[in-house]
Design a protein around this motif. Structure first.
Motif, PDB file in Angstrom:
ATOM      1  N   THR A   1       0.832  -1.201   0.000  1.00 39.26           N
ATOM      2  CA  THR A   1       0.000   0.000   0.000  1.00 39.26           C
ATOM      3  C   THR A   1       0.869   1.254   0.000  1.00 39.26           C
ATOM      4  N   ASP A   2       0.481   2.241  -0.795  1.00 41.54           N
ATOM      5  CA  ASP A   2       1.158   3.525  -0.740  1.00 41.54           C
ATOM      6  C   ASP A   2       0.530   4.332   0.391  1.00 41.54           C
ATOM      7  N   VAL A   3       1.329   4.653   1.404  1.00 37.21           N
ATOM      8  CA  VAL A   3       0.825   5.342   2.584  1.00 37.21           C
ATOM      9  C   VAL A   3       1.176   6.821   2.483  1.00 37.21           C
ATOM     10  N   LEU A   4       0.152   7.660   2.491  1.00 38.05           N
ATOM     11  CA  LEU A   4       0.333   9.107   2.455  1.00 38.05           C
ATOM     12  C   LEU A   4       0.193   9.649   3.870  1.00 38.05           C
ATOM     13  N   CYS A   5       1.227  10.293   4.368  1.00 40.82           N
ATOM     14  CA  CYS A   5       1.148  10.943   5.667  1.00 40.82           C
ATOM     15  C   CYS A   5       0.816  12.409   5.417  1.00 40.82           C
ATOM     16  N   ASP A   6      -0.451  12.742   5.543  1.00 37.05           N
ATOM     17  CA  ASP A   6      -0.886  14.086   5.190  1.00 37.05           C
ATOM     18  C   ASP A   6      -2.205  14.406   5.882  1.00 37.05           C
ATOM     19  N   ASP A   7      -2.549  15.669   5.894  1.00 35.59           N
ATOM     20  CA  ASP A   7      -3.783  16.170   6.468  1.00 35.59           C
ATOM     21  C   ASP A   7      -4.866  16.131   5.396  1.00 35.59           C
ATOM     22  N   ILE A   8      -5.913  15.344   5.625  1.00 33.58           N
ATOM     23  CA  ILE A   8      -6.999  15.219   4.660  1.00 33.58           C
ATOM     24  C   ILE A   8      -7.581  16.590   4.304  1.00 33.58           C
ATOM     25  N   GLY A   9      -7.614  17.476   5.287  1.00 36.14           N
ATOM     26  CA  GLY A   9      -8.194  18.791   5.056  1.00 36.14           C
ATOM     27  C   GLY A   9      -7.421  19.637   4.067  1.00 36.14           C
ATOM     28  N   LYS A  10      -6.163  19.265   3.817  1.00 39.22           N
ATOM     29  CA  LYS A  10      -5.332  20.039   2.890  1.00 39.22           C
ATOM     30  C   LYS A  10      -4.846  19.201   1.707  1.00 39.22           C
ATOM     31  N   LEU A  11      -5.232  17.948   1.664  1.00 41.05           N
ATOM     32  CA  LEU A  11      -4.691  17.046   0.653  1.00 41.05           C
ATOM     33  C   LEU A  11      -5.245  17.365  -0.733  1.00 41.05           C
ATOM     34  N   PRO A  12      -4.385  17.715  -1.689  1.00 41.41           N
ATOM     35  CA  PRO A  12      -4.856  17.948  -3.059  1.00 41.41           C
ATOM     36  C   PRO A  12      -5.293  16.639  -3.709  1.00 41.41           C
ATOM     37  N   VAL A  13      -6.308  16.732  -4.530  1.00 41.33           N
ATOM     38  CA  VAL A  13      -6.807  15.539  -5.204  1.00 41.33           C
ATOM     39  C   VAL A  13      -5.732  14.930  -6.103  1.00 41.33           C
ATOM     40  N   ASP A  14      -4.936  15.766  -6.760  1.00 35.87           N
ATOM     41  CA  ASP A  14      -3.895  15.251  -7.647  1.00 35.87           C
ATOM     42  C   ASP A  14      -2.881  14.404  -6.865  1.00 35.87           C
ATOM     43  N   ALA A  15      -2.559  14.822  -5.639  1.00 36.18           N
ATOM     44  CA  ALA A  15      -1.626  14.047  -4.824  1.00 36.18           C
ATOM     45  C   ALA A  15      -2.227  12.703  -4.452  1.00 36.18           C
ATOM     46  N   LEU A  16      -3.522  12.691  -4.169  1.00 29.95           N
ATOM     47  CA  LEU A  16      -4.181  11.426  -3.852  1.00 29.95           C
ATOM     48  C   LEU A  16      -4.192  10.510  -5.073  1.00 29.95           C
TER      49      LEU A  16
END
Length: 465
Positions: A60-75
């Motif tokens: 799994t690719d794990v993103l350590c980030d704040d959902i409230g600021k996460l850009p859709v492109d990064a997801l």
């Protein structure tokens, strides 16, 4: 966060694709994988939890980030990387079958202040934002029952309206109890399960088990005739007395002798035999893990004063010890809801931990994991505080599996069991403090919510980068 390479087939069997938001250590991710999904991306803003997640889910690719600021492109880029980890020889066609997640529930919890203006409540709308951007066929949101009460009902109605305006059908939400699905814990949770209006409808899963002790539920009348689920003793009765292992006073793991392993096997219930890998679970379609065969893990001792030990010993099963307010578990019943406590930004308070039904101490992290339906190969952070927080915040995997199976059935696909065993990464991921975990996860100071930037270690890190 890019996990260590693991063996996988040149062309893996095609499985539905899932994304887990607010992933924590991975209870829901594991349940969905057990149901037959490839969880290609998980998002978790706490670096310690994110590194634990990366350890247990090497593909799994794990993103350590704040959902409230996460850009859709990064997801989307993360989903692409996760797909390539699972299917290196096959391009991703852009399809996401399920987006799931449990936004932090403290703003809705009956235990907390339940402020309608709590900033954490906004995260349910960021959940909608990301679901609507990925356009999965199905979505699943888990939360505490308090989201349906008081002024929070208006927030929930607004959320449902947004999904419906975006082309999703949202059946009436349900409050389900994990005990009805085989988890030996009285754990009631709100479930919002929706589907795109151009796919097959999905329904909440029906109860599978009659709890060993009655629990509050609108479904109680429908449970007659179902088999009994697991009890507290079914879950932990085979685990040895931690005080018999001096090494566990300074470590969270110990190597068991063949005699000790045999004793555990003889004492194992059907529930425990599946969690520790003695017996095959025919409804588990997760990737097999190499694990740590022959080791007892997540079992650091808790040192109590003699006064506390005496009080615990005098407390009857099913009763609450009056000073600590710890419940002594009843071996033939259910565990009470395991809770996470508060994070460091709110004083690092630990929720009351249940007392072992036979021993005069609180339960261990591994015992809590068993009561939550985590298999023994699944590792929690080495510290007791983080380990209990990770369990208390998690969806019990067996419960998540039942929810995932409902979506699998709606998709009309047959669950496929992978055959290649995954090697787990270096266990140093389980021993990282916040600063080291932040560096490993590739998180920036800005990606971590302000509430989590209070530790000196993080502030020092921010000044250095």
């Amino acid at each position: 966060m890019h996990p260590a390479a693991s063996p996988h087939p040149t062309k893996a069997p095609k499985r539905p694709v899932a994304v887990d938001l607010f992933a924590g250590a991975g209870g829901l991710s594991l349940g969905l994988e057990q149901a037959g999904f490839d969880v290609v991306t998980s998002v978790e803003y706490d670096p310690v939890h994110a590194t634990t997640h990366a350890f247990n889910f090497p593909l799994t690719d794990v993103l350590c980030d704040d959902i409230g600021k996460l850009p859709v492109d990064a997801l989307r880029r993360s989903v692409q990387r996760g797909w390539e980890n699972h299917h290196p020889a096959e391009p991703w066609d852009g399809t996401v079958d399920l987006v799931a997640g449990g936004p932090p529930c403290q703003g809705f919890s009956w235990i907390g202040k339940r402020r309608v203006d709590d900033a954490r409540n906004d995260l349910i709308f960021h959940f909608f934002r990301l679901v609507n951007s990925l356009r999965p066929k199905y979505f699943l949101m888990e939360n505490v029952p308090g989201i349906t009460a008081g002024e929070h009902k208006e927030l929930l109605a607004d959320l449902v309206s947004k999904f419906e305006d975006a082309g999703y059908v949202v059946p009436k939400p349900q409050i389900l109890n994990a005990a009805h699905y085989g988890v030996p814990q009285d754990r009631r949770r709100f479930m919002l399960l929706g589907y795109r209006n151009d796919v097959n409808p999905v329904s909440h899963p029906a109860p599978i088990f009659q709890p060993v002790r009655p629990v509050r539920s609108t479904l109680s009348a429908q449970l007659d005739g179902l088999p009994l689920g697991a009890s507290v003793w079914d879950a932990i009765g085979d685990l040895p007395d931690l005080d018999a292992f001096p090494a566990l006073a300074s470590s969270d793991k110990v190597k068991l002798t063949s005699t000790q392993r045999k004793k555990m096997e003889l004492a194992s219930s059907a529930y425990a035999r599946m969690l520790c890998g003695i017996d095959e679970d025919p409804t588990d379609f997760s990737h097999p893990r190499a694990g740590m065969s022959g080791w007892l893990t997540s079992s650091w001792q808790t040192q109590h004063t003699q006064t506390s030990i005496d009080r615990f010993a005098a407390t009857e099963q099913g009763k609450t010890e009056k000073i600590s307010r710890f419940l002594r578990l009843s071996e033939g019943g259910l565990c009470n809801t395991l809770r996470a406590g508060t994070g460091g930004e709110r004083g690092a308070h630990t929720s009351p931990r249940p007392l072992h039904p036979r021993l005069a101490r609180v339960i261990s992290v591994r015992e809590a994991a068993r009561l939550h339906s985590f298999p023994d190969w699944f590792r929690l952070h080495s510290t007791k505080w983080n380990g209990f927080r990770q369990i208390g915040n998690a969806v019990p995997p067996i419960f998540g599996r039942a929810l995932g199976r409902a979506v699998i059935e709606a998709l009309g696909v047959e669950a496929v069991k992978p055959t290649i065993e995954l090697d787990l990464p270096d266990e140093k991921l389980l021993y990282m403090a916040m600063g080291e975990a932040t560096r490993f996860a590739g998180a920036t100071h800005e990606s971590i919510p302000k509430s989590r930037r209070q530790s000196r270690e993080l502030l020092e890190l921010a000044a250095a980068v």
